[in-house]
Enzyme design. Structure first.
Site, short mmCIF file in Angstrom:
data_model
loop_
_atom_site.label_atom_id
_atom_site.label_comp_id
_atom_site.label_asym_id
_atom_site.label_seq_id
_atom_site.Cartn_x
_atom_site.Cartn_y
_atom_site.Cartn_z
CG HIS A 10 -1.71 -1.24 1.40
ND1 HIS A 10 -2.64 -1.66 0.48
CD2 HIS A 10 -1.69 -2.18 2.37
CE1 HIS A 10 -3.18 -2.80 0.90
NE2 HIS A 10 -2.62 -3.15 2.04
CG HIS A 164 -7.15 -4.47 1.64
ND1 HIS A 164 -7.44 -3.60 2.67
CD2 HIS A 164 -5.88 -4.88 1.81
CE1 HIS A 164 -6.35 -3.50 3.44
NE2 HIS A 164 -5.39 -4.26 2.94
CG ASP A 287 -0.92 -6.01 4.57
OD1 ASP A 287 -1.16 -4.98 3.91
OD2 ASP A 287 -1.74 -6.51 5.36
C1 GRE Z 1 -3.92 -2.88 5.84
O1 GRE Z 1 -3.37 -3.85 5.37
O2 GRE Z 1 -4.59 -2.12 5.15
C2 GRE Z 1 -3.77 -2.55 7.29
C3 GRE Z 1 -4.35 -1.38 7.80
C4 GRE Z 1 -4.19 -1.07 9.13
C5 GRE Z 1 -3.48 -1.88 9.95
C6 GRE Z 1 -2.89 -3.04 9.47
C7 GRE Z 1 -3.04 -3.40 8.14
O3 GRE Z 1 -5.05 -0.57 6.98
O4 GRE Z 1 -2.49 -4.51 7.65
ZN ZN Z 2 -3.33 -4.60 3.39
#
Ligand code: GRE
Ligand code: ZN
Length: 326
Positions: A10, A164, A287
């Site tokens: 992300h 997601h 992630d």
């Molecule tokens: C995510 O993968 O989007 C995420 C979050 C917040 C905490 C942990 C996490 O948005 O993996």
């Molecule tokens: Zn994520």
């Protein structure tokens, strides 16, 4: 392993950055903020250090999905996708993108996905669970009838849709009252997302659009472990399933779903998932920046799954699914 592909990774833009605060202890915010706003520096260095050749990038969560005002969601999705496209253009050898989509308006979401695939070569969409509706407390799940035309476009574009996690709305969190530590990635994310996936499977969506490809992170949000029971509970009772879909839930899970290892670096869980869905439907992911690329890679590179499976899960499955390098 060199040449890994990762696809739940992300970034944020200033307008969505705040959505990622509050999940981790306050003292980690400076580090998380620096990680998530960066694309070309720290991220590439992490990739180089840990054998990741290619990342498919996506906006943080819940971002677009949590905006109740559809025109605002539409405009912000467009902005985020434009920013991502410009970043990818600097390193198309290392990055591709998933579109953020304003599913508050199914037609606008279909148009935005089409634009991102056609103009930017994006590899699909990553959507953070249900979208907030215009009515207070309204949660729009994508099995609803108004989404069928959207799904038709996704199927026609032939690109995967990554479902997601996000947290449930406050009014839907009674079970977590007094136990806030269960919110977010610890538990609530997975439960929320697994139920959404089951809704899609039971709705008949995949009878109407059998070529849809849905991706779930976190080794399937618990579903590989539970899917047998979904289909087989109370086996002595005839016609006990009352849902619109034609087949068993596992038939859709095995035909229309792909999983990633994001945030779930457990060899036992990976092997269980492999035994349920097969090694051809699982793909490596970290992630980042919520998890460490280093933790993901060190685990995966040495997990006791055999080199053949490592190459499939680490690279080959993603190359095929996203038609990379063609
Ligand atoms: C995510 O993968 O989007 C995420 C979050 C917040 C905490 C942990 C996490 O948005 O993996
Ligand atoms: Zn994520």
């Amino acid at each position: 392993m060199l040449g890994k592909v990762a696809l739940e990774e992300h970034f944020a833009i200033p307008e969505t950055l705040g959505d990622s605060s509050g999940y981790l202890p306050g003292k980690t915010w400076d580090e998380l903020r620096a990680r998530i706003l960066d694309i070309q520096e720290r991220r590439l260095a992490e990739m180089d250090r840990h054998g990741i050749e290619f990342m498919i990038l996506s906006l943080n969560a819940p971002a677009i999905q949590a905006i109740a005002h559809a025109p605002t969601a539409i405009a912000l999705a467009r902005l985020a996708n434009d920013v991502l496209a410009a970043e990818i253009a600097k390193r198309p050898d290392r990055f591709a993108g998933f579109a953020a989509l304003p599913l508050q308006d199914p037609q606008a979401a279909a148009d935005e996905l089409t634009r991102c695939v056609r103009d930017f070569g994006f590899k699909g969409a990553l959507v953070n669970g249900f979208s907030n509706g215009a009515k207070d407390g309204e949660a729009l799940y994508y099995d609803l009838a108004q989404y069928r035309a959207f799904w038709e476009v996704v199927e026609r574009l032939d690109v995967p849709f990554y479902l997601h996690p996000r947290n449930p709305l406050p009014q839907d969190t009674r079970v977590y009252e007094g136990h806030r530590w269960l919110m977010g990635p610890t538990w609530a994310f997975g439960h929320e997302t697994a139920v959404h996936a089951l809704r899609l499977m039971g709705s008949g969506l995949f009878d109407a659009h059998p070529r849809l490809k849905i991706i779930l992170g976190h080794l399937g949000e618990g579903l590989p472990y539970s899917i047998w029971r979904v289909d087989n509970c109370n086996g002595w009772v005839e016609s006990r399933h009352a849902y619109p879909a034609k087949k068993r839930i596992c038939d859709y899970f095995l035909a229309n779903f792909h999983l990633t290892t994001s945030g779930n670096f457990s060899t036992q869980t990976l092997i269980a998932a492999m035994m349920v869905v097969g090694a051809d439907r699982i793909m490596f992911s970290a992630d980042w920046p919520f998890e460490n690329v280093e933790h993901a890679a060190r685990w995966f590179d040495h997990a006791d799954i055999g080199e053949n499976n490592r190459v499939r899960i680490g690279r080959a499955n993603a190359m095929r699914l996203f038609k990379l390098g063609t």
